[in-house]
Design a protein around this motif. Structure first.
Motif, PDB file in Angstrom:
ATOM      1  N   ASP A 254      68.562  48.830  12.953  1.00  0.00           N
ATOM      2  CA  ASP A 254      68.044  49.112  14.067  1.00  0.00           C
ATOM      3  C   ASP A 254      67.568  47.493  14.677  1.00  0.00           C
ATOM      4  OD1 ASP A 254      66.169  51.029  12.718  1.00  0.00           O
ATOM      5  OD2 ASP A 254      65.544  49.858  11.794  1.00  0.00           O
ATOM      6  N   ILE A 258      68.157  47.545  18.327  1.00  0.00           N
ATOM      7  CA  ILE A 258      67.242  46.516  19.513  1.00  0.00           C
ATOM      8  C   ILE A 258      68.145  45.826  20.252  1.00  0.00           C
ATOM      9  CG2 ILE A 258      65.921  44.834  19.798  1.00  0.00           C
ATOM     10  CD1 ILE A 258      65.300  45.194  16.879  1.00  0.00           C
ATOM     11  N   ASP A 286      64.069  51.175   9.578  1.00  0.00           N
ATOM     12  CA  ASP A 286      62.472  50.897  10.264  1.00  0.00           C
ATOM     13  C   ASP A 286      62.478  49.773   9.830  1.00  0.00           C
ATOM     14  OD1 ASP A 286      60.673  51.554  11.081  1.00  0.00           O
ATOM     15  OD2 ASP A 286      59.148  51.941   9.382  1.00  0.00           O
ATOM     16  N   PHE A 289      60.456  45.567  13.242  1.00  0.00           N
ATOM     17  CA  PHE A 289      60.627  45.217  14.696  1.00  0.00           C
ATOM     18  C   PHE A 289      59.733  46.775  15.434  1.00  0.00           C
ATOM     19  CE2 PHE A 289      61.876  40.223  14.942  1.00  0.00           C
ATOM     20  CZ  PHE A 289      60.017  40.084  14.573  1.00  0.00           C
ATOM     21  N   SER A 290      60.697  47.599  14.976  1.00  0.00           N
ATOM     22  CA  SER A 290      61.647  48.922  15.538  1.00  0.00           C
ATOM     23  C   SER A 290      60.190  49.766  16.641  1.00  0.00           C
ATOM     24  CB  SER A 290      61.878  49.986  14.144  1.00  0.00           C
ATOM     25  OG  SER A 290      61.696  50.147  13.585  1.00  0.00           O
ATOM     26  N   LYS A 291      58.836  49.668  15.850  1.00  0.00           N
ATOM     27  CA  LYS A 291      57.859  50.030  15.878  1.00  0.00           C
ATOM     28  C   LYS A 291      57.403  49.781  17.641  1.00  0.00           C
ATOM     29  CE  LYS A 291      55.743  49.422  12.163  1.00  0.00           C
ATOM     30  NZ  LYS A 291      54.113  49.903  11.270  1.00  0.00           N
ATOM     31  N   TYR A 292      58.010  48.487  17.537  1.00  0.00           N
ATOM     32  CA  TYR A 292      57.238  47.428  19.193  1.00  0.00           C
ATOM     33  C   TYR A 292      57.999  47.621  19.861  1.00  0.00           C
ATOM     34  CZ  TYR A 292      53.621  46.289  15.312  1.00  0.00           C
ATOM     35  OH  TYR A 292      52.700  46.139  14.197  1.00  0.00           O
ATOM     36  N   THR A 293      59.436  48.185  20.024  1.00  0.00           N
ATOM     37  CA  THR A 293      60.472  47.508  20.969  1.00  0.00           C
ATOM     38  C   THR A 293      59.847  49.086  21.785  1.00  0.00           C
ATOM     39  OG1 THR A 293      62.027  49.737  19.681  1.00  0.00           O
ATOM     40  CG2 THR A 293      62.365  47.941  19.114  1.00  0.00           C
ATOM     41  N   CYS A 294      60.929  49.012  23.575  1.00  0.00           N
ATOM     42  CA  CYS A 294      60.342  49.516  24.526  1.00  0.00           C
ATOM     43  C   CYS A 294      61.764  50.299  25.084  1.00  0.00           C
ATOM     44  CB  CYS A 294      59.916  48.829  25.438  1.00  0.00           C
ATOM     45  SG  CYS A 294      58.971  49.542  26.576  1.00  0.00           S
ATOM     46  N   THR A 296      59.683  52.971  22.108  1.00  0.00           N
ATOM     47  CA  THR A 296      59.701  52.542  20.569  1.00  0.00           C
ATOM     48  C   THR A 296      60.901  53.108  19.848  1.00  0.00           C
ATOM     49  OG1 THR A 296      57.953  54.423  20.246  1.00  0.00           O
ATOM     50  CG2 THR A 296      56.829  51.868  20.179  1.00  0.00           C
ATOM     51  N   ARG A 340      60.198  58.435  16.876  1.00  0.00           N
ATOM     52  CA  ARG A 340      59.160  58.559  17.731  1.00  0.00           C
ATOM     53  C   ARG A 340      59.999  58.074  18.813  1.00  0.00           C
ATOM     54  NH1 ARG A 340      60.557  53.110  14.474  1.00  0.00           N
ATOM     55  NH2 ARG A 340      58.338  52.549  12.664  1.00  0.00           N
TER      56      ARG A 340
END
Length: 343
Positions: A254, A258, A286, A289-294, A296, A340
């Motif tokens: 991940d 990113i 997982d 920070f992976s749930k907060y990238t743009c 996600t 996601r």
């Protein structure tokens, strides 16, 4: 037998070539060392006709409640999360965790183990650097102190290894990406430090071939633990060269993903699953920070809790029985697909 009379354990260690701590473990409990080591010691005892002073051996025996936990990089939220889970579990069982980070440095990794040796730990949970580790020194340490490896495996070291089933998890996400769009290329470091990267590369190739697709590797230049920087720099190069064979990129981890996400933004490419999107990007681990990238990040989740608890339980079992297993054990946990917005 030789004609030389051995006076103490230090002399016996010197002539036999077996470390003093390993001999102490054997004389405290012969079953606490590996079968191969036990045979070496027994052969040396016969050869040199040595009789240890068991009173002195017992006087020197001091088993503490300390358990060392060594990870490659405490600043990485991935390792911070799994180390915190291990720490909580160890405390619940009545032991005292001592948490250390190696900062990606082989010298620091050895220094951490030397520092732990000085406090006589009951055992150690070690996530080694991998390819960069001083394997000979690690192996010598594990002969002295019960050690279980987690996250990254080095086959000859430790009582056991606990980690992720990379073949299953990479196969899972390759299958998903192929079912929902173009088959992915694989973005990785050319010379990765962590052994997991090699396993994921092999798993990607196998999964692609199984599904009837031609594998395509994008190998990023760079070493060390600054994965986001490497992913961004090498992602910029790959995207600018326009040499991709597909619009789907699966990254080895991940943190690389990113960096590639950032590179796509810089080059004006839209990442996602909509018809107006240029790229799909996915990762593995997982990372917190992976749930907060743009957008996600689509990824595969490692089972942090299961890995942490199994690592600790195997070590505690070893400490309580004071007996080394006849063969090195391995426990692998399957990953879970996290869908996601990025792919």
């Amino acid at each position: 037998m030789t004609g030389t009379k051995i006076k103490n354990m230090e002399e016996f260690a010197s002539v036999s070539g077996i470390s003093r701590p390993t001999l102490s473990k054997f004389f405290n409990n012969p079953d606490s060392v590996r079968a191969s080591t036990r045979k070496r010691i027994e052969a040396a005892l016969e050869q040199y006709d040595y009789q240890p002073n068991l009173y002195a051996v017992n006087q020197n025996r001091r088993l503490t409640k300390n358990i060392g936990v060594v990870v490659p990089y405490l600043a990485d939220p991935f390792f911070a999360k799994i180390a915190r889970t291990i720490e909580e579990y160890i405390i619940e069982t009545g032991f005292r965790p001592v948490l250390l980070g190696s900062h990606g440095s082989p010298a620091m990794e050895i220094a951490n183990l030397d520092n732990l040796r000085s406090i006589k730990p009951a055992g150690v949970l070690l996530a080694p650097l991998g390819r960069a580790s001083d394997q000979e020194t690690l192996e010598a340490f594990c002969e002295e102190v019960p050690t279980v490896l987690f996250d990254a495996n080095i086959d000859t070291i430790g009582e056991a290894f606990v980690g992720s089933n990379n073949e299953q998890s990479i196969g899972l996400i390759v299958d998903y990406l192929c079912r929902t769009g173009e088959a992915p290329c694989f973005f990785e470091m050319r010379s990765p430090t962590n052994p997991n990267a090699f396993k994921r590369r092999s798993a990607y190739i196998a999964a692609m071939e199984r599904l009837g697709h031609t594998p395509h590797l994008i190998q990023a230049e760079g070493e060390g633990w600054e994965f986001e920087e490497i992913g961004f720099r090498e992602g910029m190069r790959a995207l600018s060269d326009r040499n991709l064979t597909t619009n789907t990129i699966l990254c080895s981890n991940d943190r690389l993903a990113i960096g590639v996400l950032s590179a796509a933004f810089e080059t004006g490419l839209k990442v996602g699953i909509g018809e107006d999107c240029d790229l799909r990007i996915a990762g593995h681990d997982d990372h917190p920070f992976s749930k907060y990238t743009c957008p996600t990040l689509t990824t595969v989740s490692q089972d942090y809790e299961a890995i942490a608890k199994k690592s600790a339980s195997l070590l505690l079992e070893r400490i309580e029985t004071e007996k080394a297993a006849d063969s090195r054990r391995e426990a692998l946990f399957d990953g879970r697909l996290i869908m996601r917005s990025s792919a």
